[in-house]
Scaffold this active site. Structure first.
Site, PDB file in Angstrom:
ATOM      1  CB  CYS A 176      -0.922  -0.025   1.207  1.00 22.75           C
ATOM      2  SG  CYS A 176      -2.132   1.317   1.251  1.00 22.75           S
ATOM      3  CB  CYS A 177       3.826   2.317   2.060  1.00 18.10           C
ATOM      4  SG  CYS A 177       3.233   2.882   3.665  1.00 18.10           S
ATOM      5  CB  CYS A 227      -2.421   7.032   5.902  1.00 16.31           C
ATOM      6  SG  CYS A 227      -1.566   7.414   4.371  1.00 16.31           S
ATOM      7  CB  CYS A 241      -1.280   3.389   8.899  1.00 20.22           C
ATOM      8  SG  CYS A 241      -1.827   2.305   7.572  1.00 20.22           S
ATOM      9  CB  CYS A 244       6.135   5.395   4.197  1.00 16.95           C
ATOM     10  SG  CYS A 244       6.072   6.758   5.230  1.00 16.95           S
TER      11      CYS A 244
HETATM   12 FE1  SF4 Z   1      -1.365   2.773   2.917  1.00 19.42          FE
HETATM   13 FE2  SF4 Z   1      -1.076   3.059   5.554  1.00 19.42          FE
HETATM   14 FE3  SF4 Z   1       1.017   3.411   3.914  1.00 19.42          FE
HETATM   15 FE4  SF4 Z   1      -0.978   5.194   3.977  1.00 19.42          FE
HETATM   16  S1  SF4 Z   1       0.479   4.703   5.652  1.00 19.42           S
HETATM   17  S2  SF4 Z   1       0.004   4.402   2.178  1.00 19.42           S
HETATM   18  S3  SF4 Z   1      -2.764   3.831   4.274  1.00 19.42           S
HETATM   19  S4  SF4 Z   1      -0.112   1.483   4.330  1.00 19.42           S
END
Ligand code: SF4
Length: 244
Positions: free
Chosen positions: A114-115, A197, A200, A223
């Site tokens: 996701c990151c 985010c 998280c 991240c």
């Molecule tokens: Fe995704 Fe969490 Fe990374 Fe944001 S902090 S990009 S929601 S995994």
């Protein structure tokens, strides 16, 4: 080429105030220099210093689509206070498109992926257009950052990473914010010392590490913006950059 100058430039900048390091970066690299901010207190300090000196340094943020409303509100306050645009750099996929392609709440099942898609790939796409990027990292934030230097050549590129606040402590940052009435995220007053985010990030207790609320319960502490992780090339090519 850049590597050969880094030691000399580092010696010149060692011990210099952050404002001087930023002014040097602008003289040396503008217009091919940018500051990437996540709106942490350190980032707010750097925005203040860039605006105060009217430095030709572009400022952008990685808008993952999952920021806290309080972070968006801070973004708007900073633009209004300092009169500079803070550009939004967005991932190739919206949050709903990501859910369609990879399933709901990927940040729970695979936060590195996701990151990688929502932060790292858009950052790399943006940095392809600059010779130097400024960050707000400090050495005492995480163990990965403990040996960070003011200037760091990026492996595999001719780009230089510039960390003007690397030697600052958290107390230094907050003293500067108080003394200069710098806008900051109201969530810091509600138990969130480190903010990313919304899905998280959780509040921390006074006994916990300031970053304990990031990806709580997981090994993950970064991240991937400052520690290499895999980046899907096709997403690197198609991240979006727009005005805020
Ligand atoms: Fe995704 Fe969490 Fe990374 Fe944001 S902090 S990009 S929601 S995994």
């Amino acid at each position: 080429m850049r590597d050969s100058h880094t030691s000399e430039w580092s010696a010149q900048l060692d011990g210099k105030p952050a404002a001087e390091i930023l002014a040097w970066a602008a003289r040396r690299f503008a217009p091919r220099v940018a500051f990437s901010t996540g709106f942490g207190p350190e980032g707010c300090v750097l925005i203040h210093l860039i605006a105060e000196q009217s430095l030709p340094i572009g400022v952008f943020t990685l808008d993952t689509g999952l920021l806290f409303p309080e972070t968006i509100e801070l973004w708007q306050r900073l633009e209004a206070r300092y009169g500079i645009p803070i550009r939004a750099v967005r991932p190739a996929l919206s949050v709903s498109e990501q859910a369609e392609a990879y399933g709901e709440a990927l940040w729970i099942r695979d936060p590195d992926r996701c990151c990688g898609m929502r932060k790292v790939a858009p950052l790399h796409g943006e940095l392809a257009g600059v010779d130097a990027w400024i960050t707000a990292i400090r050495r005492d934030q995480t163990r990965f950052r403990a040996h960070a230097a003011i200037l760091e050549p990026e492996p595999g590129s001719d780009r230089l990473k510039i960390n003007p606040l690397v030697a600052w402590s958290s107390d230094d940052v907050w003293s500067f914010i108080r003394d200069n009435d710098v806008p900051y995220n109201v969530l810091h007053d509600r138990g969130y010392p480190s903010i990313g985010c919304a899905p998280c990030t959780s509040p921390v207790s006074a006994r916990e590490d300031p970053r304990a609320g990031r990806w709580r319960g997981r090994e993950k502490t970064e991240c991937g913006l400052h520690a290499p992780i895999a980046v899907p090339v096709q997403l690197m090519m198609s991240s979006r950059s727009e005005g805020a």
